[in-house]
Scaffold this motif. Structure first.
Motif: not given
Ligand code: SF4
Ligand code: SF4
Length: 477
Positions: A403-407, A409, A420, A423, A444-446, A448-449
């Motif tokens: 997670c890069i915490s972009c928010g 989600c 987030r 995550a 989510c760009p990564r 994660v979910l």
């Protein structure tokens, strides 16, 4: 090329890609989109003219209005997403008036809530003929289609059902174009389009046109699932099922089976998403026409507290009303102490069945997000939520280390869940309110979910990120 020219050339290119969150490309429409918007505008204008009493040949007027709005919406959506990069578009969300609680959003809210008020309480203003009189105005415009299906003039609910279905179909196409990279979203959207078109519109309308009065009666409402269908046990409805021949008994069996077997079993295996995001008409509209507003849901703790009190309050209300109704059926008395069963039924019908689910539930999309009713008021969602939280294999797993915490989600969770926060801690998301729409995962760009069904043990697990142990309170785990 200097910076100015680069920007200009990107602007001129329809497929130009800007990495900026605040790109003004969002406000540039192609010619095709302008044509699409014009067609939608003309379709709406035809309806407006009919509403104010301008005499329009109904068959041509209705066919033109519906097809112009349908074709215009599809043309607009096609160019909005075709040729653009797949994935989430933040472009313009916080600038466009309609999706950022601007002036257009308020006007839209007033118009839609006003329409609902007329529909529920003043249908004659929309043109409904009273005491056998012919329809006029907007409702008369829908007469030819109604005659086609059931050989009688349109009612206000026929008008509503037609427009509601059209909105889900057209905006469903838009949603699929937007999330075309995600199989789950495509299949889920096709599912809500199918259930709305088939089970909520075509089958009931065709049944209502059959000669048998039983078929006509049960064709009025196929959604036979208590507590969403809060009048399932009401005297008139229950008697109609008992006395309604084979179809009546089938509806009674379907309703009881749905409540006692299908609901708990399907929720155990798949979570509440089997209904809220795949079948339900309210959810269908929220996921398609409501998609541009999903980021407006309140993510605060205060909203979460209000949500729990309200939705469970409505559930208690409907259980109390139903218990009184059943008590009344067996004893013949409509009162317990000072509570009158008939009064409870009419309060529920007015406050929850009409004002909350319709007027506020849809009218307030541009102000409070697309799932106001599902989140704060739907008793069906409350029951499914309790089952999902306590007795289900469904959870959203999080790979916290990625997670890069972009928010993204949390921003796009229509149920106001701060995804987030889960995550970041690597914690599985097991929330009663999650409708399993999967958009948090899609944006989510990564990666994660993940929406998963698995063993019930350990489903609320936390997978702690080693690098965060020092900065987060270890007691949390
Ligand atoms: S947590 Fe994800 S799947 Fe659940 S409602 Fe929010 S966006 Fe949809
Ligand atoms: S889970 Fe994905 S979308 Fe959410 S904050 Fe982390 S990286 Fe962003």
């Amino acid at each position: 090329m200097d910076n100015f020219n680069i920007i200009e050339s990107i602007k001129k290119s329809r497929s130009g890609i800007s990495m900026s969150l605040s790109s003004d490309l969002a406000h540039q429409q192609t010619w095709m989109q302008k044509i699409g918007l014009t067609l939608v505008g003309i379709g709406l204008l035809i309806m407006l003219l009919a509403f104010v009493g301008v005499s329009i040949p109904a068959s041509i007027g209705l066919a033109s209005a519906l097809s112009l709005m349908g074709i215009g919406g599809v043309l607009y959506s096609r160019d909005q997403y075709a040729g653009r990069p797949i994935g989430i578009k933040n472009n313009g969300n916080t600038f466009a008036g309609i999706s950022s609680r601007g002036a257009i959003a308020w006007i839209f809210t007033i118009v839609i809530t006003g329409f609902y008020v007329l529909l529920y309480w003043y249908p004659s203003v929309l043109g409904l003929g009273k005491d056998g009189a012919a329809n006029v105005g907007l409702i008369a415009l829908f007469d030819p289609l109604s005659y086609f299906f059931k050989g009688k003039p349109a009612s206000e609910w026929f008008v509503y059902g037609t427009l509601y279905t059209l909105a889900i179909l057209v905006m469903g196409v838009k949603f699929i174009a937007k999330y075309r990279h995600n199989k789950y979203q495509i299949i889920r959207t096709l599912s809500v389009m199918f259930f709305q078109l088939g089970f909520a519109f075509l089958i009931p309308e065709i049944l209502s046109g059959l000669r048998s009065p039983d078929a006509a009666y049960f064709g009025l409402d196929m959604k036979n699932l208590w507590p969403l269908n809060y009048y399932f046990f009401h005297d008139w409805h229950f008697s109609a099922m008992l006395e309604g021949g084979n179809l009546g008994m089938f509806m009674l069996f379907l309703g009881i089976f749905g409540i006692l077997v299908a609901t708990p079993v399907l929720t155990y295996f798949y979570g509440k998403r089997w209904y809220c995001s795949w079948v339900c008409g309210c959810g269908g509209l929220a996921e398609t026409a409501g998609d541009p507003f999903r980021h407006l849901s309140d993510k605060s703790m205060r909203a979460w507290k209000i949500e729990r009190w309200m939705i469970h309050g409505v559930l208690v209300f409907v259980i109390l009303m139903t218990a009184m109704t059943i008590y009344m059926r067996f004893t013949g008395s409509s009162r317990i102490l000072f509570i009158d069963a008939y009064q409870l039924q009419s309060w529920y019908g007015f406050l929850i069945g009409a004002a909350f689910s319709g007027v506020i539930g849809v009218g307030f999309y541009p102000i409070m997000g697309s799932r106001v009713w599902c989140r704060f008021g739907c008793p069906m969602a409350a029951i499914l939520g309790l089952l999902q939280r306590g007795f289900s294999r469904f959870r959203i797993t999080t790979n916290g280390a990625q997670c890069i915490s972009c928010g993204n989600c949390s921003t796009y969770c229509e149920m106001g869940i701060d995804v987030r926060a889960y995550a970041q801690r690597g914690q599985n998301i097991v929330r009663a309110s999650c409708v399993g729409c999967g958009v948090c995962s899609a944006v989510c760009p990564r990666g994660v979910l993940r929406l998963e069904n698995g063993p019930t043990e350990d489903r609320k697990a936390v997978h702690v990120r080693r690098d965060m142990v020092d900065i987060l309170d270890p007691d949390l785990y």
